[in-house]
Structures are given as C-alpha cells and as structure tokens.
Design a protein around this motif. Structure first.
Motif, PDB file in Angstrom:
ATOM      1  N   VAL A 111     -10.967   5.358  -1.569  1.00 52.26           N
ATOM      2  CA  VAL A 111     -10.620   4.227  -0.704  1.00 52.26           C
ATOM      3  C   VAL A 111     -11.763   3.227  -0.541  1.00 52.26           C
ATOM      4  O   VAL A 111     -11.582   2.187   0.110  1.00 52.26           O
ATOM      5  N   LEU A 155      -3.069  -2.450  -0.403  1.00 51.52           N
ATOM      6  CA  LEU A 155      -2.387  -1.150  -0.344  1.00 51.52           C
ATOM      7  C   LEU A 155      -1.543  -0.895  -1.576  1.00 51.52           C
ATOM      8  O   LEU A 155      -0.969  -1.821  -2.169  1.00 51.52           O
ATOM      9  N   ASP A 162      -0.762   5.080  -1.319  1.00 54.44           N
ATOM     10  CA  ASP A 162      -1.323   5.164   0.035  1.00 54.44           C
ATOM     11  C   ASP A 162      -0.272   5.572   1.065  1.00 54.44           C
ATOM     12  O   ASP A 162      -0.602   5.758   2.244  1.00 54.44           O
TER      13      ASP A 162
END
Length: 115
Positions: free
Chosen positions: A63, A85, A89
């Motif tokens: 991330v 995103l 996720d």
C-alpha cells in the motif's frame, strides 16, 4: 475499556479515493499505537499501516504510495486516506489500538472497489 468506531467506508470506482476514520474513546492514555488492518473474504486479516503517538509510521509495500495514515491525538482519531483504489482493495477495514500490552478492535467498515 476502550471503544473504537470506524467510519468512511463505501462503494468506490477503481482509481477513486476514500478516507476512513476511527475514533477511540474510553480509557485512553498518551502513548498508544493505532493501526489499520483489512480482511477480504476467505483471506487472513492483513496489516495496512500503523502510527505511534509520536508519529512514527509503518506501511507494507502493498500500500506504500497509495495509502496514508495520520492521527489527531487531541481527538483520539486515526485516519486512512486511500487513493488510486483497486478492486483488490475490497475488504472490511478494521482499526486497532494497542496500549499497555492490550489491543482493542473496532467493528470494521466495508470498502468495495468496483465499477
């Protein structure tokens, strides 16, 4: 006792952003670590980020560059800004507070990334 409440989850398109919040209340003292985890269906809970009361931050490589953790000590609140995103996720996101050897978890907030 410590109580954690997450908010800010929802449905977002790929490439979009969300900001999660986790407010802590109860017997909270100055030095504690707050963290974010996530759990997708059928998978183990995964560490996302943590931050100490002094502002030291850790992220896994998965991330880094997309997610940013921050905290407001006056409000006992931790945030997770999630950018760019991806469908991968998608998960329930949980916050955790560690202090004096004990850990406390929130109930989680669902994040769904889909077009």
């Amino acid at each position: 006792q410590v109580h954690l409440v997450e908010s800010g989850g929802g449905l977002v398109q790929p490439g979009g952003s969300l900001r999660l919040s986790c407010a802590a209340s109860g017997s909270i003292f100055k030095a504690y670590v707050m963290a974010w985890y996530r759990q997708a269906p059928g998978l183990q809970r995964e560490f996302i980020a943590d931050i100490t009361s002094g502002g030291i931050i850790n992220y896994p490589d998965s991330v880094k560059g997309r997610f940013t953790i921050s905290r407001d000590n006056a409000k006992n609140t931790v945030y997770l800004q999630m950018n760019n995103l991806e469908p991968e996720d998608t998960a329930v996101y949980y916050c955790k507070l560690n202090q004096f050897g004990s850990e406390y978890w929130g109930q989680g907030t669902q994040v769904t990334v889909s077009s």
